[in-house]
Design a protein around this motif. Structure first.
Motif, PDB file in Angstrom:
ATOM      1  N   HIS A  12       0.840  -1.195   0.000  1.00  0.00           N
ATOM      2  CA  HIS A  12       0.000   0.000   0.000  1.00  0.00           C
ATOM      3  C   HIS A  12       0.875   1.245   0.000  1.00  0.00           C
ATOM      4  O   HIS A  12       1.844   1.348   0.762  1.00  0.00           O
ATOM      5  CB  HIS A  12      -0.919   0.000   1.215  1.00  0.00           C
ATOM      6  CG  HIS A  12      -2.096   0.911   1.075  1.00  0.00           C
ATOM      7  ND1 HIS A  12      -1.997   2.279   1.201  1.00  0.00           N
ATOM      8  CD2 HIS A  12      -3.396   0.640   0.793  1.00  0.00           C
ATOM      9  CE1 HIS A  12      -3.188   2.820   1.019  1.00  0.00           C
ATOM     10  NE2 HIS A  12      -4.062   1.851   0.778  1.00  0.00           N
ATOM     11  N   GLN A  13       0.522   2.203  -0.840  1.00  0.00           N
ATOM     12  CA  GLN A  13       1.375   3.377  -1.005  1.00  0.00           C
ATOM     13  C   GLN A  13       1.401   4.287   0.218  1.00  0.00           C
ATOM     14  O   GLN A  13       2.300   5.122   0.363  1.00  0.00           O
ATOM     15  CB  GLN A  13       0.920   4.174  -2.223  1.00  0.00           C
ATOM     16  CG  GLN A  13      -0.494   4.737  -2.126  1.00  0.00           C
ATOM     17  CD  GLN A  13      -0.890   5.517  -3.354  1.00  0.00           C
ATOM     18  OE1 GLN A  13      -0.083   5.755  -4.232  1.00  0.00           O
ATOM     19  NE2 GLN A  13      -2.152   5.910  -3.439  1.00  0.00           N
ATOM     20  N   LEU A  14       0.430   4.126   1.131  1.00  0.00           N
ATOM     21  CA  LEU A  14       0.414   4.960   2.329  1.00  0.00           C
ATOM     22  C   LEU A  14       1.154   4.328   3.501  1.00  0.00           C
ATOM     23  O   LEU A  14       1.314   4.969   4.545  1.00  0.00           O
ATOM     24  CB  LEU A  14      -1.039   5.246   2.748  1.00  0.00           C
ATOM     25  CG  LEU A  14      -1.894   6.051   1.778  1.00  0.00           C
ATOM     26  CD1 LEU A  14      -3.270   6.281   2.361  1.00  0.00           C
ATOM     27  CD2 LEU A  14      -1.233   7.367   1.418  1.00  0.00           C
ATOM     28  N   LEU A  15       1.593   3.065   3.352  1.00  0.00           N
ATOM     29  CA  LEU A  15       2.214   2.370   4.474  1.00  0.00           C
ATOM     30  C   LEU A  15       3.490   3.074   4.932  1.00  0.00           C
ATOM     31  O   LEU A  15       3.643   3.401   6.115  1.00  0.00           O
ATOM     32  CB  LEU A  15       2.514   0.921   4.095  1.00  0.00           C
ATOM     33  CG  LEU A  15       3.300   0.120   5.149  1.00  0.00           C
ATOM     34  CD1 LEU A  15       2.472  -0.023   6.421  1.00  0.00           C
ATOM     35  CD2 LEU A  15       3.715  -1.236   4.605  1.00  0.00           C
ATOM     36  N   TRP A  16       4.431   3.280   4.019  1.00  0.00           N
ATOM     37  CA  TRP A  16       5.725   3.829   4.412  1.00  0.00           C
ATOM     38  C   TRP A  16       5.644   5.278   4.873  1.00  0.00           C
ATOM     39  O   TRP A  16       6.310   5.648   5.852  1.00  0.00           O
ATOM     40  CB  TRP A  16       6.729   3.663   3.278  1.00  0.00           C
ATOM     41  CG  TRP A  16       7.026   2.223   3.026  1.00  0.00           C
ATOM     42  CD1 TRP A  16       6.651   1.470   1.958  1.00  0.00           C
ATOM     43  CD2 TRP A  16       7.745   1.328   3.894  1.00  0.00           C
ATOM     44  NE1 TRP A  16       7.093   0.167   2.095  1.00  0.00           N
ATOM     45  CE2 TRP A  16       7.766   0.050   3.267  1.00  0.00           C
ATOM     46  CE3 TRP A  16       8.366   1.487   5.132  1.00  0.00           C
ATOM     47  CZ2 TRP A  16       8.381  -1.042   3.843  1.00  0.00           C
ATOM     48  CZ3 TRP A  16       8.984   0.398   5.708  1.00  0.00           C
ATOM     49  CH2 TRP A  16       8.989  -0.856   5.067  1.00  0.00           C
ATOM     50  N   PRO A  17       4.837   6.148   4.240  1.00  0.00           N
ATOM     51  CA  PRO A  17       4.673   7.487   4.816  1.00  0.00           C
ATOM     52  C   PRO A  17       4.090   7.456   6.223  1.00  0.00           C
ATOM     53  O   PRO A  17       4.531   8.208   7.101  1.00  0.00           O
ATOM     54  CB  PRO A  17       3.724   8.180   3.826  1.00  0.00           C
ATOM     55  CG  PRO A  17       3.925   7.467   2.548  1.00  0.00           C
ATOM     56  CD  PRO A  17       4.195   6.044   2.912  1.00  0.00           C
TER      57      PRO A  17
END
Length: 345
Positions: A12-17
């Motif tokens: 998911h693209q929001l995981l690392w932020p």
């Protein structure tokens, strides 16, 4: 939870932020145990999280407009200058008569619309490279802001105008409410109308989008106008918060922070893929990182270096190629550690 679900979460693209923001908060809590505490003083909420939200509000607003521009394979490096011009325009009107708050706000927003229209004209209609088209306004606009202010810092004393930047509504800073309103409006535009789909189509393949009848030029023009408008709103928040307009320093390097916030949030600079929630997380990461570096005693001259290192690490982690290389390297290490060595005779 199944392995497939875990893989979906990991991708998911929001995981690392989100993890980066949590890590920064954990560092702050370790350094100062009352970091997350929020108190009520004089009917207003106070605390480090509230201060971070308040300080991040102008960056969030600018970054939301930048997100749509980047999603169409564009870029706008003039937003910091537009912030300065909008604040200067409002300050000049309020200097003549502090009662003309409505006129000052209209002038600031009008400046943003005109600046966005100029960028859109060059980038979308004329076909100039976006970075060159917006560089023109970035350079010339700073001079316009200084001409408006006469090279001086103009103080602002109008109470109604100042309330936008340092006032409170329902115990929460007004700037946070304004940033939330811009986020809601932008989300409705891209999720409840066809705009989001069209922006993604233009970013993925502008030629194909044009061949199927999408009015790519007008949509690109529109997102630049919207980006100029959000920069003007940020200019209002900034000038009202510091109670003055500075044509030379207002919004300086804000365009770089906005681009970083957008990319940290998972928006692709190649266009087509964007995330408004990720952009908000990216802006909060940048503001929290700034707060953290000062609170733990990092020298001011090293703040930008620390910020660059954190941004580099997060961007590398988000890269699919980098993650694939790290996964391959980890697998090789695991295989080498489990390999049975032949016994020595």
């Amino acid at each position: 939870m199944t392995a497939r679900s875990l893989q979906a979460i990991a991708r998911h693209q929001l995981l690392w932020p989100a993890l980066t923001l949590v890590a920064l908060f954990a560092l702050d809590v370790a350094h100062r145990h009352d970091f997350l505490s929020i108190t009520v003083l004089g009917g207003h909420l106070f605390g480090a999280p509230i201060d971070i939200l308040n300080r991040a509000a102008p960056l969030i607003v600018v970054s939301l407009g930048m997100t749509l521009v980047i999603a169409t394979r564009g870029i706008d490096i003039s937003v910091g200058t537009v912030v300065a011009i909008a604040g200067a325009a409002a300050a000049v009107i309020l200097a003549d008569d502090p009662a003309h708050v409505g006129l000052a706000l209209s002038a600031a927003l009008g400046v943003g619309l005109l600046a966005g229209a100029w960028n859109g004209l060059l980038a979308a209609l004329v076909g100039m490279q976006p970075i060159i088209a917006t560089l023109i306004l970035m350079v010339a606009g700073r001079g316009v802001a200084q001409l408006l202010t006469g090279g001086q810092i103009i103080p602002i004393s109008a109470h109604g105008y100042l309330r936008l930047g340092d006032g409170f509504l329902a115990m929460v800073p007004c700037a946070v409410w304004i940033a939330a309103a811009v986020l809601v409006v932008t989300s409705l535009l891209v999720n409840r109308t066809a705009l989001g789909l069209l922006v993604r189509a233009i970013g993925v393949n502008p030629v194909a989008a044009r061949l199927v009848g999408v009015r790519s030029t007008m949509i690109m023009f529109g997102v630049y106008v919207f980006c100029g408008l959000t920069a003007a709103i940020a200019g209002i928040l900034t000038s009202s918060n510091v109670r003055s307009a500075d044509g030379n320093n207002a919004g300086l390097l804000l365009e770089l922070d906005a681009i970083l916030a957008v990319t940290l949030g998972g928006t692709s600079l190649a266009g087509g893929r964007f995330s408004l929630a990720g952009t908000v997380l990216g802006a909060l990461i940048i503001q929290t990182l700034t707060y953290t570096t000062y609170s733990i005693g990092v020298p001011p001259e090293a703040t930008l270096v620390v910020k660059a290192i954190v941004v580099l690490v997060v961007c590398v982690i988000q890269s699919e190629r980098a993650r694939a290389m790290i996964g391959t390297f980890a697998a090789k290490l695991a295989n080498s550690s489990t390999r049975v060595r032949p016994e020595v005779q």
